[in-house]
Design an enzyme around this catalytic site. Structure first.
Site, PDB file in Angstrom:
ATOM      1  N   SER A  77      47.099  34.232  61.974  1.00 47.45           N
ATOM      2  CA  SER A  77      45.990  35.089  61.538  1.00 47.45           C
ATOM      3  C   SER A  77      44.993  35.486  62.620  1.00 47.45           C
ATOM      4  O   SER A  77      44.198  36.403  62.410  1.00 47.45           O
ATOM      5  CB  SER A  77      45.236  34.410  60.389  1.00 47.45           C
ATOM      6  OG  SER A  77      44.620  33.231  60.833  1.00 47.45           O
TER       7      SER A  77
ATOM      8  N   GLY B  61      44.115  35.278  67.246  1.00 44.39           N
ATOM      9  CA  GLY B  61      44.532  34.909  68.594  1.00 44.39           C
ATOM     10  C   GLY B  61      45.985  35.245  68.902  1.00 44.39           C
ATOM     11  O   GLY B  61      46.484  36.326  68.563  1.00 44.39           O
TER      12      GLY B  61
ATOM     13  N   ALA C  82      46.390  26.168  66.298  1.00 40.16           N
ATOM     14  CA  ALA C  82      45.329  25.507  67.061  1.00 40.16           C
ATOM     15  C   ALA C  82      44.418  24.902  66.010  1.00 40.16           C
ATOM     16  O   ALA C  82      43.842  25.620  65.201  1.00 40.16           O
ATOM     17  CB  ALA C  82      44.588  26.493  67.931  1.00 40.16           C
TER      18      ALA C  82
ATOM     19  N   TYR D 279      41.461  20.024  80.963  1.00 41.27           N
ATOM     20  CA  TYR D 279      42.564  20.578  80.182  1.00 41.27           C
ATOM     21  C   TYR D 279      43.904  19.933  80.554  1.00 41.27           C
ATOM     22  O   TYR D 279      44.364  19.035  79.860  1.00 41.27           O
ATOM     23  CB  TYR D 279      42.605  22.121  80.329  1.00 41.27           C
ATOM     24  CG  TYR D 279      43.358  22.739  79.180  1.00 41.27           C
ATOM     25  CD1 TYR D 279      42.699  23.306  78.099  1.00 41.27           C
ATOM     26  CD2 TYR D 279      44.753  22.696  79.143  1.00 41.27           C
ATOM     27  CE1 TYR D 279      43.411  23.809  77.008  1.00 41.27           C
ATOM     28  CE2 TYR D 279      45.461  23.208  78.065  1.00 41.27           C
ATOM     29  CZ  TYR D 279      44.790  23.766  77.011  1.00 41.27           C
ATOM     30  OH  TYR D 279      45.502  24.259  75.942  1.00 41.27           O
TER      31      TYR D 279
ATOM     32  N   LYS E  24      49.898  18.975  75.254  1.00 42.91           N
ATOM     33  CA  LYS E  24      50.753  20.100  75.691  1.00 42.91           C
ATOM     34  C   LYS E  24      52.008  19.594  76.396  1.00 42.91           C
ATOM     35  O   LYS E  24      53.051  20.244  76.341  1.00 42.91           O
ATOM     36  CB  LYS E  24      49.953  21.056  76.583  1.00 42.91           C
ATOM     37  CG  LYS E  24      48.852  21.817  75.843  1.00 42.91           C
ATOM     38  CD  LYS E  24      49.410  22.709  74.744  1.00 42.91           C
ATOM     39  CE  LYS E  24      48.350  23.552  74.064  1.00 42.91           C
ATOM     40  NZ  LYS E  24      48.852  24.236  72.868  1.00 42.91           N
TER      41      LYS E  24
ATOM     42  N   VAL F  16      39.389  34.366  75.350  1.00 40.19           N
ATOM     43  CA  VAL F  16      38.410  33.968  74.336  1.00 40.19           C
ATOM     44  C   VAL F  16      39.099  33.995  72.973  1.00 40.19           C
ATOM     45  O   VAL F  16      39.522  35.054  72.507  1.00 40.19           O
ATOM     46  CB  VAL F  16      37.215  34.946  74.311  1.00 40.19           C
ATOM     47  CG1 VAL F  16      36.194  34.499  73.275  1.00 40.19           C
ATOM     48  CG2 VAL F  16      36.572  35.049  75.680  1.00 40.19           C
ATOM     49  N   THR F  17      39.259  32.831  72.374  1.00 41.70           N
ATOM     50  CA  THR F  17      39.702  32.754  70.978  1.00 41.70           C
ATOM     51  C   THR F  17      38.835  31.670  70.346  1.00 41.70           C
ATOM     52  O   THR F  17      38.068  30.993  71.029  1.00 41.70           O
ATOM     53  CB  THR F  17      41.189  32.340  70.827  1.00 41.70           C
ATOM     54  OG1 THR F  17      41.351  31.030  71.363  1.00 41.70           O
ATOM     55  CG2 THR F  17      42.133  33.301  71.509  1.00 41.70           C
TER      56      THR F  17
HETATM   57  P1  NAD Z   1      43.343  30.558  67.211  1.00 44.00           P
HETATM   58  O1  NAD Z   1      42.315  29.603  66.778  1.00 44.00           O
HETATM   59  O2  NAD Z   1      42.953  31.977  67.441  1.00 44.00           O
HETATM   60  O3  NAD Z   1      44.561  30.604  66.141  1.00 44.00           O
HETATM   61  C1  NAD Z   1      44.982  29.481  65.441  1.00 44.00           C
HETATM   62  C2  NAD Z   1      45.789  29.876  64.231  1.00 44.00           C
HETATM   63  O4  NAD Z   1      46.248  28.677  63.583  1.00 44.00           O
HETATM   64  C3  NAD Z   1      45.029  30.660  63.150  1.00 44.00           C
HETATM   65  O5  NAD Z   1      45.885  31.624  62.583  1.00 44.00           O
HETATM   66  C4  NAD Z   1      44.725  29.601  62.082  1.00 44.00           C
HETATM   67  O6  NAD Z   1      44.618  30.118  60.766  1.00 44.00           O
HETATM   68  C5  NAD Z   1      45.960  28.751  62.204  1.00 44.00           C
HETATM   69  N1  NAD Z   1      45.785  27.382  61.716  1.00 44.00           N
HETATM   70  C6  NAD Z   1      44.971  26.409  62.198  1.00 44.00           C
HETATM   71  N2  NAD Z   1      45.138  25.272  61.496  1.00 44.00           N
HETATM   72  C7  NAD Z   1      46.084  25.533  60.564  1.00 44.00           C
HETATM   73  C8  NAD Z   1      46.691  24.771  59.542  1.00 44.00           C
HETATM   74  N3  NAD Z   1      46.376  23.497  59.340  1.00 44.00           N
HETATM   75  N4  NAD Z   1      47.602  25.387  58.758  1.00 44.00           N
HETATM   76  C9  NAD Z   1      47.948  26.679  58.941  1.00 44.00           C
HETATM   77  N5  NAD Z   1      47.424  27.440  59.902  1.00 44.00           N
HETATM   78  C10 NAD Z   1      46.494  26.875  60.693  1.00 44.00           C
HETATM   79  O7  NAD Z   1      44.004  29.921  68.493  1.00 44.00           O
HETATM   80  P2  NAD Z   1      44.786  30.510  69.763  1.00 44.00           P
HETATM   81  O8  NAD Z   1      43.885  30.440  70.922  1.00 44.00           O
HETATM   82  O9  NAD Z   1      45.489  31.765  69.452  1.00 44.00           O
HETATM   83  O10 NAD Z   1      45.840  29.331  69.968  1.00 44.00           O
HETATM   84  C11 NAD Z   1      47.186  29.408  69.561  1.00 44.00           C
HETATM   85  C12 NAD Z   1      48.027  28.615  70.542  1.00 44.00           C
HETATM   86  O11 NAD Z   1      47.933  29.227  71.829  1.00 44.00           O
HETATM   87  C13 NAD Z   1      47.552  27.160  70.705  1.00 44.00           C
HETATM   88  O12 NAD Z   1      48.682  26.339  70.887  1.00 44.00           O
HETATM   89  C14 NAD Z   1      46.758  27.235  72.005  1.00 44.00           C
HETATM   90  O13 NAD Z   1      46.676  25.996  72.659  1.00 44.00           O
HETATM   91  C15 NAD Z   1      47.590  28.232  72.778  1.00 44.00           C
HETATM   92  N6  NAD Z   1      46.912  28.864  73.934  1.00 44.00           N
HETATM   93  C16 NAD Z   1      45.647  29.377  73.836  1.00 44.00           C
HETATM   94  C17 NAD Z   1      45.039  29.918  74.962  1.00 44.00           C
HETATM   95  C18 NAD Z   1      43.647  30.487  74.923  1.00 44.00           C
HETATM   96  O14 NAD Z   1      43.045  30.667  75.965  1.00 44.00           O
HETATM   97  N7  NAD Z   1      43.117  30.793  73.768  1.00 44.00           N
HETATM   98  C19 NAD Z   1      45.731  29.977  76.190  1.00 44.00           C
HETATM   99  C20 NAD Z   1      47.033  29.499  76.247  1.00 44.00           C
HETATM  100  C21 NAD Z   1      47.615  28.930  75.118  1.00 44.00           C
END
Ligand code: NAD
Length: 387
Positions: A49, A51, A139, A233, A242, A272-273
């Site tokens: 939903s 990021g 996340a 991190y 990770k 930024v998320t």
């Molecule tokens: P985000 O917070 O934008 O998205 C998280 C998603 O998970 C949302 O859709 C939320 O509804 C869903 N979610 C959370 N808990 C849940 C649950 N219990 N049941 C069902 N859905 C659930 O986060 P993001 O930054 O897009 O992170 C996604 C992945 O990408 C993570 O593994 C994160 O570590 C990785 N990542 C993020 C970055 C960054 O800079 N943001 C960089 C590299 C990797």
């Protein structure tokens, strides 16, 4: 009602439905303009939903023409409270997909639970038969395992405490922030929440129910980043999780060898998320990184990252582009030597007096507000909206 942003620290407690919709439609537009990708046609996205998960779903649907099932954990509006952004994003996505004749179903509930896994499996069976791609993009700060135990993750160092420059978002000053070191239990709990155990559970459940196509692919996302943030991190509690995620990719591929199913971790760019803005020191790094990457005209958001991942690194003409560490890397531009050198040069000099000049704080805040549907061009925020 008129919806205004209510920012508290690194979170905004309101979301604008029309702004969120516009954000999703903008991402869809981006994918359409960049053209078709030849890839899977039935895709499950867990964490769909916001990021990276949302951008993955949009790329799968509008880039590959895939039917998608999305799993998310979002709140509906109630009374004067707006829904969470993921709720509005998903509603907008479903409507846009269906308008183009693309199958799209979204399941709102706890992805860590057996009930939601079952519900997803039943939906696949009834509607799609099987899936040929699974994106795992959760996340979350906590996880309740099927036996009822709850685990909370920590953002801590491992070993020594660590002090680094930190941008105080409230008053635009830079002071030192110290992250304390985690106990063994905190490390183990973080691995429970953000490691690969639940990814493996999902893949096993899907496989046992026979809803995975032979040769299906599954992706999960990770981050490494520069040495500067290693103690927080890569070498901290989250980095340990990770590492577990990366080991889980190897385990999934190994366990599902007879079906030809392959699991990969993609290392993505820092953006930024909702997840990343909660990590100390990271917002300052992000705003310096944005400044440098925008000046070099190589800045990307989630949708640019996921489109490039799918089009070039996973389903491109050259085949899957795994690096020496066994992972996919769309953090390649962030980690470019010239980019990191400039980021580090700025990092040495940056302080409360020159913050606004040396870092792209405006870009940081714009991304932050836009995650919640605010500050989008062309929207009159003084108008009443149905929440
Ligand atoms: P985000 O917070 O934008 O998205 C998280 C998603 O998970 C949302 O859709 C939320 O509804 C869903 N979610 C959370 N808990 C849940 C649950 N219990 N049941 C069902 N859905 C659930 O986060 P993001 O930054 O897009 O992170 C996604 C992945 O990408 C993570 O593994 C994160 O570590 C990785 N990542 C993020 C970055 C960054 O800079 N943001 C960089 C590299 C990797």
């Amino acid at each position: 009602m008129v919806v205004e942003p209510k920012v508290k620290g690194f979170i905004c407690t309101t979301a604008h439905p029309v702004g969120c919709e516009k954000n999703v439609l903008g991402q869809i537009d981006y994918v359409k303009k960049n053209g078709k990708i030849e890839g899977p046609k039935k895709v499950l996205v867990i964490g769909a939903s916001t990021g990276y998960g949302l951008a993955s779903r949009i790329t799968a649907a509008f880039g590959m023409g895939a039917a998608t099932i999305g799993v998310l954990f979002d709140k509906e509006a109630s009374g004067k409270r707006t829904a969470t952004p993921g709720f509005y994003n998903t509603r907008a996505f479903d409507a846009a997909a269906q308008a183009e004749g693309l199958y799209s179903k979204s399941i709102n509930g706890d992805a860590f639970s057996l009930e939601i896994k079952e519900q997803v499996i039943n939906t696949i069976k009834e509607d799609l038969g099987k899936v040929d791609m699974v994106v795992y993009s959760l996340a979350s700060p906590r996880r309740t395992t099927p036996d009822g135990t709850s685990y909370v993750s920590s953002l801590k160092t491992i070993g020594a405490d660590f002090t680094q420059k930190n941008w105080n978002l409230r008053d635009n000053t830079i002071t030192d922030a110290t992250l304390t070191s985690a106990t063994e239990e905190e490390i183990a709990n973080t691995v429970k929440v953000m490691g690969g155990e639940d990814w493996i559970d999902w893949m096993n459940a899907l496989s046992d129910a026979d809803v995975l196509e032979d040769n299906a692919i599954t992706l999960a996302y990770s981050y490494i980043g520069p040495k500067l943030t290693y103690p927080i991190y890569h070498e901290g509690t989250i980095g340990r999780a990770k590492q577990h995620l990366a080991d889980s990719a190897i385990a999934i591929t190994e366990n599902m060898r007879d079906k030809g199913i392959k699991a990969y971790v993609s290392v993505n760019k820092a953006l930024v998320t909702q997840a990343s803005s909660a990590i100390p020191v990271v917002p300052l790094y992000l705003s310096v990184l944005y400044k440098v990457m925008k000046e070099k005209d190589i800045h990307e958001g989630c949708i640019e990252q996921m489109y490039r991942l799918f089009a070039e690194k996973v389903f491109g003409t050259e085949g899957i582009q795994v690096e020496a560490d066994g992972m996919l890397h769309v953090d390649d531009w962030e980690m470019r030597e010239d980019v990191q050198k400039e980021v580090m040069d700025i990092w040495e000099q940056i302080n409360s007096d020159n913050l606004l000049e040396l870092a792209d704080t405006d870009g940081y805040w714009l991304d932050f507000y836009q995650m919640f549907g605010f500050k989008m061009d062309g929207i009159d925020y003084s108008l009443d909206v149905e929440v």
